[in-house]
Write a protein that holds these residues in place. Structure first.
Motif, PDB file in Angstrom:
ATOM      1  N   UNK A 195       2.214  18.666  -2.394  1.00  0.00           N
ATOM      2  CA  UNK A 195       3.457  18.130  -1.853  1.00  0.00           C
ATOM      3  C   UNK A 195       3.690  16.752  -2.448  1.00  0.00           C
ATOM      4  N   UNK A 196       4.897  16.268  -2.343  1.00  0.00           N
ATOM      5  CA  UNK A 196       5.169  14.918  -2.830  1.00  0.00           C
ATOM      6  C   UNK A 196       4.385  13.885  -2.035  1.00  0.00           C
ATOM      7  N   UNK A 197       4.193  14.140  -0.754  1.00  0.00           N
ATOM      8  CA  UNK A 197       3.390  13.230   0.056  1.00  0.00           C
ATOM      9  C   UNK A 197       1.978  13.124  -0.491  1.00  0.00           C
ATOM     10  N   UNK A 198       1.384  14.273  -0.812  1.00  0.00           N
ATOM     11  CA  UNK A 198       0.019  14.277  -1.339  1.00  0.00           C
ATOM     12  C   UNK A 198      -0.042  13.715  -2.756  1.00  0.00           C
ATOM     13  N   UNK A 199       0.979  13.963  -3.549  1.00  0.00           N
ATOM     14  CA  UNK A 199       0.971  13.499  -4.944  1.00  0.00           C
ATOM     15  C   UNK A 199       1.077  11.976  -5.022  1.00  0.00           C
ATOM     16  N   UNK A 200       1.970  11.377  -4.239  1.00  0.00           N
ATOM     17  CA  UNK A 200       2.207   9.944  -4.348  1.00  0.00           C
ATOM     18  C   UNK A 200       1.307   9.106  -3.448  1.00  0.00           C
ATOM     19  N   UNK A 248       0.820  -1.200   0.000  1.00  0.00           N
ATOM     20  CA  UNK A 248       0.000   0.000   0.000  1.00  0.00           C
ATOM     21  C   UNK A 248       0.856   1.252   0.000  1.00  0.00           C
ATOM     22  N   UNK A 249       0.463   2.243  -0.788  1.00  0.00           N
ATOM     23  CA  UNK A 249       1.288   3.438  -0.936  1.00  0.00           C
ATOM     24  C   UNK A 249       1.324   4.293   0.322  1.00  0.00           C
ATOM     25  N   UNK A 250       0.265   4.243   1.129  1.00  0.00           N
ATOM     26  CA  UNK A 250       0.244   5.055   2.348  1.00  0.00           C
ATOM     27  C   UNK A 250       1.424   4.771   3.261  1.00  0.00           C
ATOM     28  N   UNK A 270      -2.769   5.765  -5.076  1.00  0.00           N
ATOM     29  CA  UNK A 270      -1.455   6.391  -5.021  1.00  0.00           C
ATOM     30  C   UNK A 270      -0.694   6.192  -6.321  1.00  0.00           C
ATOM     31  N   UNK A 271       0.525   6.661  -6.350  1.00  0.00           N
ATOM     32  CA  UNK A 271       1.353   6.612  -7.552  1.00  0.00           C
ATOM     33  C   UNK A 271       2.457   5.570  -7.393  1.00  0.00           C
ATOM     34  N   UNK A 272       2.375   4.517  -8.214  1.00  0.00           N
ATOM     35  CA  UNK A 272       3.337   3.433  -8.113  1.00  0.00           C
ATOM     36  C   UNK A 272       4.736   3.794  -8.543  1.00  0.00           C
ATOM     37  N   UNK A 273       4.901   4.905  -9.246  1.00  0.00           N
ATOM     38  CA  UNK A 273       6.236   5.311  -9.703  1.00  0.00           C
ATOM     39  C   UNK A 273       7.126   5.778  -8.561  1.00  0.00           C
ATOM     40  N   UNK A 274       6.537   5.922  -7.375  1.00  0.00           N
ATOM     41  CA  UNK A 274       7.319   6.437  -6.248  1.00  0.00           C
ATOM     42  C   UNK A 274       8.546   5.584  -5.975  1.00  0.00           C
ATOM     43  N   UNK A 275       8.410   4.269  -6.055  1.00  0.00           N
ATOM     44  CA  UNK A 275       9.523   3.380  -5.722  1.00  0.00           C
ATOM     45  C   UNK A 275      10.686   3.501  -6.697  1.00  0.00           C
ATOM     46  N   UNK A 276      10.447   4.168  -7.840  1.00  0.00           N
ATOM     47  CA  UNK A 276      11.506   4.369  -8.832  1.00  0.00           C
ATOM     48  C   UNK A 276      12.185   5.725  -8.676  1.00  0.00           C
ATOM     49  N   UNK A 320       4.670   7.325   3.797  1.00  0.00           N
ATOM     50  CA  UNK A 320       4.874   7.745   5.184  1.00  0.00           C
ATOM     51  C   UNK A 320       6.267   7.338   5.676  1.00  0.00           C
ATOM     52  N   UNK A 321       6.720   6.152   5.274  1.00  0.00           N
ATOM     53  CA  UNK A 321       8.034   5.675   5.693  1.00  0.00           C
ATOM     54  C   UNK A 321       9.146   6.559   5.132  1.00  0.00           C
ATOM     55  N   UNK A 322       8.964   7.078   3.913  1.00  0.00           N
ATOM     56  CA  UNK A 322       9.984   7.957   3.323  1.00  0.00           C
ATOM     57  C   UNK A 322      10.207   9.188   4.195  1.00  0.00           C
ATOM     58  N   UNK A 323       9.121   9.785   4.668  1.00  0.00           N
ATOM     59  CA  UNK A 323       9.258  10.942   5.553  1.00  0.00           C
ATOM     60  C   UNK A 323       9.879  10.552   6.880  1.00  0.00           C
ATOM     61  N   UNK A 324       9.415   9.442   7.437  1.00  0.00           N
ATOM     62  CA  UNK A 324       9.909   9.029   8.745  1.00  0.00           C
ATOM     63  C   UNK A 324      11.407   8.750   8.726  1.00  0.00           C
ATOM     64  N   UNK A 325      11.881   8.051   7.696  1.00  0.00           N
ATOM     65  CA  UNK A 325      13.288   7.678   7.653  1.00  0.00           C
ATOM     66  C   UNK A 325      14.205   8.862   7.393  1.00  0.00           C
TER      67      UNK A 325
END
Length: 720
Positions: A523-528, A485-487, A536-542, A491-496
């Motif tokens: 924001x990137x959080x809202x976009x992805x 799940x993208x949520x 959400x946007x699956x391209x985030x992991x790339x 969220x983990x990207x911000x936390x780390x």
């Protein structure tokens, strides 16, 4: 003129003189007394400001060992005590500006009345101010109203009201300060042109000496300048400066402080100022030089974002000891510059290094191939390339760290669990691709689909999450996004560690709510992240969006700190002008990931430097033999790339990108031969990995122990 006109003018001037004396000394009764009392309140307030508003001083920035790297200031001033000022300087000033200084009590009545009568009668404007009065005026102009042009104008207007106020303050000061204190204070506040204030700074800037070593001729030059610093500037107007200096020498003779023979001999001497202009340090981070400037800039940005006012920073006289390890910063700079020429057009190669820890994450190095400075023709820049959100191309597959972290933390997958890796994958969750190979799932909408950099024989295969992090197939991580799940991932990207990055828009700028473009107005959080209408946007992991290199370095530090995030701080200690420590309000450290999960993630990232890993070649080139975490990343069209890595002692990130934007890729022809091109061949395992290993292999030397990574936890090794 008729006799009656002359008589009336004489009577008027006599009355004016009487009012001036009365106004200075005695409040009168009645309505005039009320006005005088109000004036007294104003004078008392201004006197208090003179006592309580300290003069601006130079803020000094040092490395972690206390070695000065830069100075910040609006006024170049070196505080100088009375016994640190040559007597020649004191007598040159007194002889020129106020010969009766040691006789009056703040106001020279003869001169003041003469000036008042002359000014009121329409004659030449005359000052007749004592040194004490001049001190009041200079303090108001250079200290209290230094950022207030209107206040500065009022402090020097030619009016009886201003003279009256100035005189009364001068009398008050004479009752609370000794003559020597007043003279010393004056010599510490007055300007000597070109933002040089006080005799300590002037001695250094004009003659490369200290105030106690000033010669008579040097003192005479400086004393003559206070009357009109720009007019008597010795570099711009040497003839005027010489004439004025010689006048001061004559007045010292008249005041019996210099023999006539010595004065005549001294008049033949050259001015003796340093050639080419004053010798003073740069007033901002440019003074830190091409190598240390990026770190200095981050220090300034960090303090301003943590509650310090810019004016206070540049005038408070602070001593800021940073966390910068100068040797580490040098190695980082040399490695970045070795890989990419400092003058290579539109190519930035940056490296940030952070020390892991559960109580602090100290930044030890911030470097770029480019030099820090203002000469753009030489490739210099003052943009905070290593620390700001300036990699607008993205960090590529290094973002797979966040997908993996969220999956491990939420027990979706363990590091030894297997995942399918098809050569091509069509998501049944994510949409929005423009690839014509992707099927249309709705009018004007295609499914999100993608392939890998290298196809596997036989099509779909499986591998463990650890193997996937080592070899970085794209399809596996989009599948993992669907399951997690993208949520939780966003969220983990911000936390780390991507605190600032995720608050910016896709291009790294401030969010523009009025824009119609989703990439700009969110924001990137809202976009992805997921919404009611979208998963959400699956391209985030790339890693397709703008990223801060320093924040990615701090992500590695968080993982290596058992999942404890701390702000990437450049500050070891801040002391005020009196040496008193000043606390900085920094965010507290947070346990953002279960420690066992973070340790397991570290083991999952532990194979990238080994044979088969995307960074193995770069590691082998330096003979790397330390346990570490690592992850490479490359963006579409090879336009930017990254390497994130770390050991228990040192974590970091290296990125290469186009700081001025543009289309196309980056081409890697080996160290020193990297450039923009149409079809690129850049990968995270090339220039970024070589930059990281080239620096860290030298920073961690033979005396630094080889430490193991923390062990993984069975709960996060296999969950399926």
């Amino acid at each position: 003129m008729r006799k009656t006109d002359g008589l009336f003018k004489l009577l008027g001037l006599c009355l004016l003189a009487g009012i001036l004396v009365a106004g200075v000394l005695f409040p009168v009764v009645g309505a005039a007394g009320v006005a005088s009392n109000r004036a007294s309140e104003t004078v008392d307030s201004m006197s208090a400001e003179l006592a309580n508003v300290p003069p601006p001083l130079v803020t000094t920035i040092t490395d972690s060992a206390g070695n000065q790297i830069a100075t910040l200031y609006d006024q170049y001033r070196i505080p100088t005590a009375s016994d640190e000022i040559n007597e020649a300087m004191k007598w040159a000033l007194v002889s020129t500006e106020d010969r009766r200084f040691y006789e009056h009590h703040g106001v020279d009545w003869k001169g003041t009345l003469r000036a008042a009568l002359s000014n009121s009668a329409g004659g030449d404007t005359q000052g007749a101010s004592t040194l004490t009065q001049q001190y009041v005026k200079n303090y108001l102009i250079n200290v209290i109203y230094r950022d207030d042009p209107v206040g500065q104008q009022k402090a020097q207007e030619q009016s009886i009201a201003r003279k009256l106020k100035e005189a009364r303050i001068a009398i008050q000061l004479e009752n609370t300060m000794s003559k020597d204190q007043l003279l010393t204070s004056y010599l510490n506040v007055v300007e000597f042109s070109r933002k040089i204030y006080g005799v300590g700074a002037a001695a250094q800037a004009y003659f490369n000496t200290t105030a106690d070593k000033l010669s008579v001729t040097q003192a005479a030059l400086l004393a003559g300048m206070v009357n009109n610093p720009p007019f008597y500037d010795p570099w711009s107007h040497p003839d005027r400066a010489t004439e004025r200096r010689n006048l001061v020498l004559d007045r010292m003779v008249d005041n019996l402080k210099l023999s006539k023979a010595d004065a005549e001999r001294m008049k033949t001497e050259p001015l003796g100022v340093v050639p080419g202009g004053p010798s003073k340090p740069a007033s901002n981070c440019v003074g830190a030089g091409p190598e240390n400037g990026f770190f200095c800039q981050y220090v300034e940005d960090y303090l301003l974002s943590h509650g310090m006012d810019r004016n206070d920073l540049y005038s408070g006289g602070y001593t800021i000891r940073t966390t910068m390890d100068q040797r580490a910063n040098h190695e980082a700079k040399m490695s970045a510059q070795t890989q990419v020429s400092k003058t290579q057009k539109n190519v930035a190669n940056v490296l940030s290094l952070v020390r892991p820890g559960k109580n602090r994450h100290e930044v030890v190095a911030l470097a770029a191939n480019r030099d820090y400075g203002t000469d753009a023709s030489a490739g210099q820049t003052t943009y905070a390339l290593p620390s700001g959100v300036y990699n607008t191309g993205g960090a590529g597959s290094s973002y797979k760290i966040f997908t993996s972290a969220a999956a491990i933390q939420n027990r979706v997958m363990g590091i030894y669990d297997t995942i399918e890796v098809p050569n091509f994958y069509v998501s049944n969750v994510f949409t929005g691709s423009t690839n014509p190979r992707c099927p249309i799932v709705a009018q004007g909408t295609r499914a999100y689909c993608l392939g890998n950099a290298t196809d596997y024989e036989g099509g779909t295969r499986t591998m463990t999450l650890q193997q996937a992090l080592q070899t970085s197939p794209n399809t596996a991580f989009v599948i993992l996004e669907e399951r997690t799940g993208m949520g939780p991932i966003v969220d983990m990207a911000s936390k780390l560690g991507l605190r600032e990055t995720m608050l910016r828009n896709l291009g790294g700028g401030e969010v523009k709510p009025e824009s119609k473009l989703p990439g700009e107005n969110k924001t990137q959080t809202a976009f992805f992240g997921p919404t009611d209408k979208s998963p959400g946007q699956g391209s985030f992991t790339l890693g397709v969006s703008a990223t801060s290199n320093l924040e990615m370095a701090n992500v590695a530090a968080t993982i290596l700190s058992g999942g404890v995030w701390c702000p990437p701080t450049p500050i070891a200690q801040v002391q005020d002008r009196d040496g008193k420590p000043i606390p900085i309000s920094e965010q507290p450290c947070e346990q953002v990931m279960d420690e066992a999960a973070a340790n397991s993630l570290a083991q999952g990232l532990s194979k990238d430097d080994l044979p088969g890993g995307t960074a193995a070649a770069a590691a082998a080139q330096v003979g790397w033999n330390r346990p570490m975490i690592g992850k490479t990343g490359t963006t579409q069209s090879n336009g930017s790339a990254a390497f994130i890595g770390g050991t228990p002692q040192l974590a970091g990130a290296a990125m290469i990108f186009r700081p001025e934007g543009g289309t196309g890729g980056l081409c890697d022809g080996g160290p020193g031969n990297v450039y923009t091109c149409g079809e690129g061949n850049m990968f995270g395992g090339k220039t970024p990995a070589r930059t990281w290993f080239g620096a860290v292999s030298k920073i961690l030397g033979p005396n630094d122990p080889i430490l193991p990574l923390p062990p993984s936890d069975p709960r996060y090794e296999r969950v399926r």
